[in-house]
Enzyme design. Sequence first.
Site, PDB file in Angstrom:
ATOM      1  N   ASP A   1     -17.374   7.045  -1.391  1.00 26.55           N
ATOM      2  CA  ASP A   1     -16.104   6.917  -0.667  1.00 26.55           C
ATOM      3  C   ASP A   1     -15.805   8.271  -0.033  1.00 26.55           C
ATOM      4  O   ASP A   1     -16.477   9.274  -0.314  1.00 26.55           O
ATOM      5  CB  ASP A   1     -14.995   6.480  -1.643  1.00 26.55           C
ATOM      6  CG  ASP A   1     -13.662   6.206  -0.955  1.00 26.55           C
ATOM      7  OD1 ASP A   1     -13.642   6.027   0.281  1.00 26.55           O
ATOM      8  OD2 ASP A   1     -12.620   6.171  -1.648  1.00 26.55           O
TER       9      ASP A   1
ATOM     10  N   ARG B   1     -13.631  -8.726   1.018  1.00 25.37           N
ATOM     11  CA  ARG B   1     -12.194  -8.500   0.748  1.00 25.37           C
ATOM     12  C   ARG B   1     -11.424  -9.795   0.999  1.00 25.37           C
ATOM     13  O   ARG B   1     -10.533 -10.174   0.237  1.00 25.37           O
ATOM     14  CB  ARG B   1     -11.641  -7.381   1.651  1.00 25.37           C
ATOM     15  CG  ARG B   1     -12.148  -5.980   1.306  1.00 25.37           C
ATOM     16  CD  ARG B   1     -11.596  -5.492  -0.024  1.00 25.37           C
ATOM     17  NE  ARG B   1     -10.135  -5.410  -0.045  1.00 25.37           N
ATOM     18  CZ  ARG B   1      -9.407  -4.381   0.419  1.00 25.37           C
ATOM     19  NH1 ARG B   1     -10.014  -3.339   0.927  1.00 25.37           N
ATOM     20  NH2 ARG B   1      -8.090  -4.389   0.348  1.00 25.37           N
TER      21      ARG B   1
ATOM     22  N   CYS C   1     -16.254   1.554   0.300  1.00 26.29           N
ATOM     23  CA  CYS C   1     -15.085   0.699   0.562  1.00 26.29           C
ATOM     24  C   CYS C   1     -14.670   0.735   2.027  1.00 26.29           C
ATOM     25  O   CYS C   1     -13.976  -0.165   2.487  1.00 26.29           O
ATOM     26  CB  CYS C   1     -13.941   1.134  -0.328  1.00 26.29           C
ATOM     27  SG  CYS C   1     -13.433   2.831  -0.030  1.00 26.29           S
TER      28      CYS C   1
ATOM     29  N   ARG D   1       0.882  -1.173   0.000  1.00 27.04           N
ATOM     30  CA  ARG D   1       0.000   0.000   0.000  1.00 27.04           C
ATOM     31  C   ARG D   1       0.912   1.214   0.000  1.00 27.04           C
ATOM     32  O   ARG D   1       1.685   1.421   0.945  1.00 27.04           O
ATOM     33  CB  ARG D   1      -0.911  -0.015   1.221  1.00 27.04           C
ATOM     34  CG  ARG D   1      -1.582   1.319   1.462  1.00 27.04           C
ATOM     35  CD  ARG D   1      -2.712   1.239   2.446  1.00 27.04           C
ATOM     36  NE  ARG D   1      -3.859   0.578   1.851  1.00 27.04           N
ATOM     37  CZ  ARG D   1      -5.083   0.597   2.368  1.00 27.04           C
ATOM     38  NH1 ARG D   1      -5.310   1.235   3.504  1.00 27.04           N
ATOM     39  NH2 ARG D   1      -6.084  -0.011   1.778  1.00 27.04           N
TER      40      ARG D   1
ATOM     41  N   HIS E   1      -7.299   1.004  -6.707  1.00 28.07           N
ATOM     42  CA  HIS E   1      -7.475   0.082  -5.583  1.00 28.07           C
ATOM     43  C   HIS E   1      -8.092  -1.211  -6.124  1.00 28.07           C
ATOM     44  O   HIS E   1      -9.264  -1.512  -5.880  1.00 28.07           O
ATOM     45  CB  HIS E   1      -8.381   0.736  -4.535  1.00 28.07           C
ATOM     46  CG  HIS E   1      -8.314   0.107  -3.174  1.00 28.07           C
ATOM     47  ND1 HIS E   1      -7.508  -0.970  -2.878  1.00 28.07           N
ATOM     48  CD2 HIS E   1      -8.981   0.412  -2.017  1.00 28.07           C
ATOM     49  CE1 HIS E   1      -7.678  -1.303  -1.601  1.00 28.07           C
ATOM     50  NE2 HIS E   1      -8.554  -0.483  -1.056  1.00 28.07           N
TER      51      HIS E   1
ATOM     52  N   GLN F   1      -9.933  -3.892  -3.889  1.00 19.54           N
ATOM     53  CA  GLN F   1     -11.258  -3.419  -3.492  1.00 19.54           C
ATOM     54  C   GLN F   1     -12.267  -3.710  -4.600  1.00 19.54           C
ATOM     55  O   GLN F   1     -13.373  -4.197  -4.341  1.00 19.54           O
ATOM     56  CB  GLN F   1     -11.191  -1.914  -3.198  1.00 19.54           C
ATOM     57  CG  GLN F   1     -12.491  -1.337  -2.716  1.00 19.54           C
ATOM     58  CD  GLN F   1     -12.903  -1.892  -1.356  1.00 19.54           C
ATOM     59  OE1 GLN F   1     -12.136  -1.827  -0.426  1.00 19.54           O
ATOM     60  NE2 GLN F   1     -14.104  -2.438  -1.257  1.00 19.54           N
TER      61      GLN F   1
END
Length: 308
Positions: free
Chosen positions: A225, A293, A265, A103, A130, A133
């Site tokens: 988001d 996830r 998310c 990340r 992402h 996700q």
Amino acid sequence: MNKHFIAISDFTPQEIWEMLDLSIRLKKEWRSGGNPPLLKGKVLGMIFQKPSLRTRVSFDMAMRHLGGDALYLSPNEIGLGKREAISDIARVLSGYVDAIMARVFEHQHILELAKWSSVPVINGLSDYNHPCQAMADALTIIEKFGTMKGINIAFIGDGNNVAVSLMHIAAKLGANFTIANPEGYDITPVAVEAAYKFAAESGSKLTFLRDPHEAVRNAHVIYTDTWTSMGQEEEAQQREKVFPPYQVNAKLVSEADRDVIVMHCLPAHRGQEITDEVADGPHSALFTQAHNRLHAQKGILVKLFGKA
Ligand code: CP
Ligand code: NVA
């Protein structure tokens, strides 16, 4: 198939489906007693330059469920590109572990890691996208509606990293993607250009709007988001002035399809991009999505370096 998992755009629809089908199978298996040790003896090195709940824990648990292990490397330990050059980190770490998940702030850093790593590199979020996700999001939509084809997804808010990967998986798998965002917060043109190419092949429709009300009309999925992503904290005040009309609240949800699901998310900023009423309400898919996830990433991990 691509050696690394850096972007949805690197995979064909068939490859994406293979990973999703595997995730669906592994989720069922896990629920009925457990998974076989498809990653026995394998270790995933996890580099984090930013905080995380879902990505960190779901990758760690996915590895454990499949008979492997995960190693957490905090920002202070690694000092990506600060203490040590990324090219050196990649070459050293890939001699110790079987795959690397990272990340990062700058997308370029993921590409750099992948360039120098001899083991698969997985993108656990960058400033550009992402993709893990998006795999969990597609899994959630497929579980609810049985398909991605023809599903109307309305993303309300910032044209950010999460929006890019969601748009790409929608365009690859034939879902229609609409975004409503304020001026100045559009999805980066290079991602939009790629999406149009994928959409031309899948028959997906892409729509770019300013008006959230128009965007949610006939939506099967409303997605939102945070207004301020990690790394943009200095812009938070300005963003809080611009984004309130894009809040996903009960009124907006009532304008969509009656069976609409609301996705985020997470982490959510309750009272900003989403209200409590919606996050905890009957349309919310937030926690199924977060749990997915784990299952979506099992599919990715096994496809990249396991024995499927
Ligand atoms: N959605 C997501 O990636 O959450 P974390 O930042 O907690 O990993
Ligand atoms: N857009 C958010 C997603 C967090 C998972 C961020 O980058 O902070």
